[in-house]
Design an enzyme around this catalytic site. Structure first.
Site, PDB file in Angstrom:
ATOM      1  CE  LYS A  39     -27.575  19.379   6.526  1.00  0.00           C
ATOM      2  NZ  LYS A  39     -27.286  18.011   7.022  1.00  0.00           N
ATOM      3  CE1 TYR A 269     -14.946  46.931  22.661  1.00  0.00           C
ATOM      4  CE2 TYR A 269     -15.619  45.144  21.215  1.00  0.00           C
ATOM      5  CZ  TYR A 269     -15.853  46.381  21.773  1.00  0.00           C
ATOM      6  OH  TYR A 269     -16.988  47.068  21.448  1.00  0.00           O
TER       7      TYR A 269
END
Ligand SMILES: *Cc1c(COP(=O)(O)O)cnc(C)c1O
Length: 388
Positions: A39, A269
Site C-alpha cells: 500500500k 527562516y
C-alpha cells in the site's frame, strides 16, 4: 574540482535487499505464507517493482489498502492474489471484482460488493474482517454473527466466495503488552463462529510485521508484512540487523552550495540557528517538498564519510548542515558537489535517526518521500544483464 556526478535527488531501492527480506520473513513465518503489503506506493518504495520482486522472492499474496491500488497492480500485469481492505462509498467495487481482487469486508461493503458481483455475473472473492480490539474498521463482535449469516446466504447464491477471515493488531510492536492475547482469543472465537456458520476458511490472517517476529501464535495461515519487507524494524529495542533484515531505501542528494560564514550568521527562516563561531555551511537541496519532515532539525547527513547535523529550519526545497570547519569553501577539499546521504546504505544515518529527529516512526519517514525524488532500482541480476 572533480566532476563526479550523482543524481540530483534519488531514493535508491535495493531490490536484492527486498528479496532477502521477503525470504527472511518467509522463514520466520513458515509454514504460514507471506502477504507483501505494498500500500501507499509500497511505503514510498514503488508499488509495481516492489510487488514483482516480492512475488519473485516467494510472497504468495499482495496487500493494499485501496481497490484503486490493487487495480493499478493488475493493470501493470500482476496476476497474484491481491487483497484490498479500506473502502468508501466511492470505491469502485465493480473494478475490484472485475480485476479479480480479494476484497476485505467489515460490514456495509458486503451489499455494495454483492451488487457489483450480480452486475458482472461473477462471484466476488472476500475476506471478512473482525474488529478484535483495534477500533478501526472490522466488524464489531456483536454484529459478527449477522455478517456471517448474510455472507453465507450470498455465498449460497454464488455471488461471493469467502476465502479469508482477518483482523489487525494494535500493540504487537510492544510484545510485553497483554492486549495482544485478548485480540488472539477474540480472533480464534470469530474464526470458530465462521466455521460453525458453514464457511470453509482458506486463510486466517492476523499478524503484521511485529507479530510475525514476536508472536508465532499469531501466524495462522498468512502473515501480512509491510515494514519488514522494506528492511526496517518495528521494535524500539531491535534494529534491522537484529531481525536479519536489510534496509531497502537509500535517500541521497548532492551538496549544492558550500560557503564560509562568520560567527553569528543566521541560518534559514526565523533565524532559529545562529553560528557560534566562523564555520562552513553546506546547502542540501531537499526539503519538505521532497518529504523531509520540517521538524527534523538536528538529524544527521553523511558527506564524505562524516555526519553533519541539520541546522536551522528545514524549508520546502532545502536544508542546511554545519560543516564545522573554516577555510573549506573554495579549496580543493570543498564539499560542494559531494554526495549527501540522508539515510540508508553502510555508514550512513539510519531511517530511525530521522524518525527520532522528527518525533515519528520509521514507517512515516520512507513513506512520505515525495514524487519529486526519483526512484532508482538496483539489483545485481539487472547489473549483470546490462554487462552481458
Ligand atoms: C499496513 C497494514 C499491514 C502491514 O503492517 P506492517 O506493520 O507494516 O507489517 C498489515 N495489515 C493491515 C490491515 C495493514 O493496514
Amino acid at each position: 574540482m572533480d566532476r563526479v556526478t550523482f543524481p540530483e535527488r534519488v531514493a535508491e531501492i535495493d531490490l536484492d535487499a527486498l528479496r532477502h527480506n521477503v525470504r527472511q520473513l518467509r522463514d520466520v513465518a513458515h509454514p504460514a505464507r507471506v502477504m507483501a503489503v505494498v500500500k501507499a506506493d509500497a511505503y514510498g518504495h514503488g508499488a509495481v517493482p516492489v510487488a514483482r520482486a516480492a512475488l519473485e522472492a516467494g510472497a504468495a499474496w499482495l496487500g493494499v489498502a485501496h481497490v484503486s491500488e490493487g487495480v493499478a497492480l493488475r493493470r501493470a500485469g500482476i496476476e497474484a492474489p491481491i487483497l484490498a481492505w479500506l473502502h468508501t462509498s466511492g470505491t469502485d467495487f465493480t473494478a475490484g471484482v472485475e480485476q479479480g481482487l480479494d476484497l476485505g469486508i467489515s460490514g456495509w461493503e458486503l451489499e455494495h460488493i454483492v451488487a457489483s458481483a450480480r452486475e458482472l455475473e461473477r462471484p466476488a472473492i472476500v475476506h471478512l474482517k473482525i474488529d478484535t480490539g483495534l477500533g478501526r474498521n472490522g466488524c464489531p463482535p456483536d454484529k459478527w454473527d449477522a455478517l456471517l449469516s448474510r455472507a453465507v446466504e450470498y455465498q449460497e447464491e454464488g455471488l461471493i466466495r469467502v476465502v479469508g477471515i482477518f483482523s489487525h493488531l494494535a500493540v504487537a510492536d510492544e510484545p510485553a503488552r497483554p492486549e495482544t492475547d485478548l485480540q488472539v482469543t477474540a480472533f480464534r472465537e470469530a474464526v470458530g463462529a465462521a466455521e460453525n456458520a458453514g464457511i470453509d476458511v482458506e486463510v486466517r490472517h492476523l499478524a503484521n510485521t511485529p507479530a510475525t517476529f514476536s508472536r508465532p501464535d499469531c501466524h495462522f495461515d498468512l502473515v501480512r508484512v509491510g515494514l519488514g519487507i522494506y528492511g526496517l524494524s518495528p521494535f524500539a529495542d531491535q534494529g534491522s540487523a537484529d531481525l536479519g533484515l536489510k534496509p531497502v531505501m537509500t535517500f541521497s542528494t548532492v551538496v549544492s552550495h558550500c560557503k564560509e560564514v562568520p560567527a553569528g550568521q543566521g541560518v534559514s527562516y526565523g533565524f532559529a540557528y545562529r553560528t557560534q563561531k566562523a564555520t562552513t555551511l553546506g546547502l542540501i537541496p531537499v526539503g519538505y517538498g521532497d518529504g523531509v519532515p520540517r521538524i527534523a532539525t538536528g538529524a544527521p547527513v553523511l558527506v564524505e564519510g562524516r555526519m553533519y547535523p541539520v541546522v536551522g529550519r528545514i524549508a520546502m526545497d532545502q536544508l542546511v548542515v554545519d560543516f564545522g570547519a573554516t577555510g573549506l569553501a573554495d579549496t580543493p577539499n570543498s564539499l560542494l558537489g559531494r554526495r549527501a546521504v540522508l539515510f540508508g546504505g553502510s555508514g550512513a544515518p539510519a531511517v530511525e535517526d530521522w524518525a527520532a529527529a522528527a518525533q515519528t516512526i520509521n514507517y512515516e519517514i520512507v513513506t512520505r518521500i515525495s514524487d519529486r525524488v526519483e526512484r532508482v532500482y538496483r539489483e545485481a541480476s539487472q547489473e549483470s544483464d546490462d554487462d552481458a
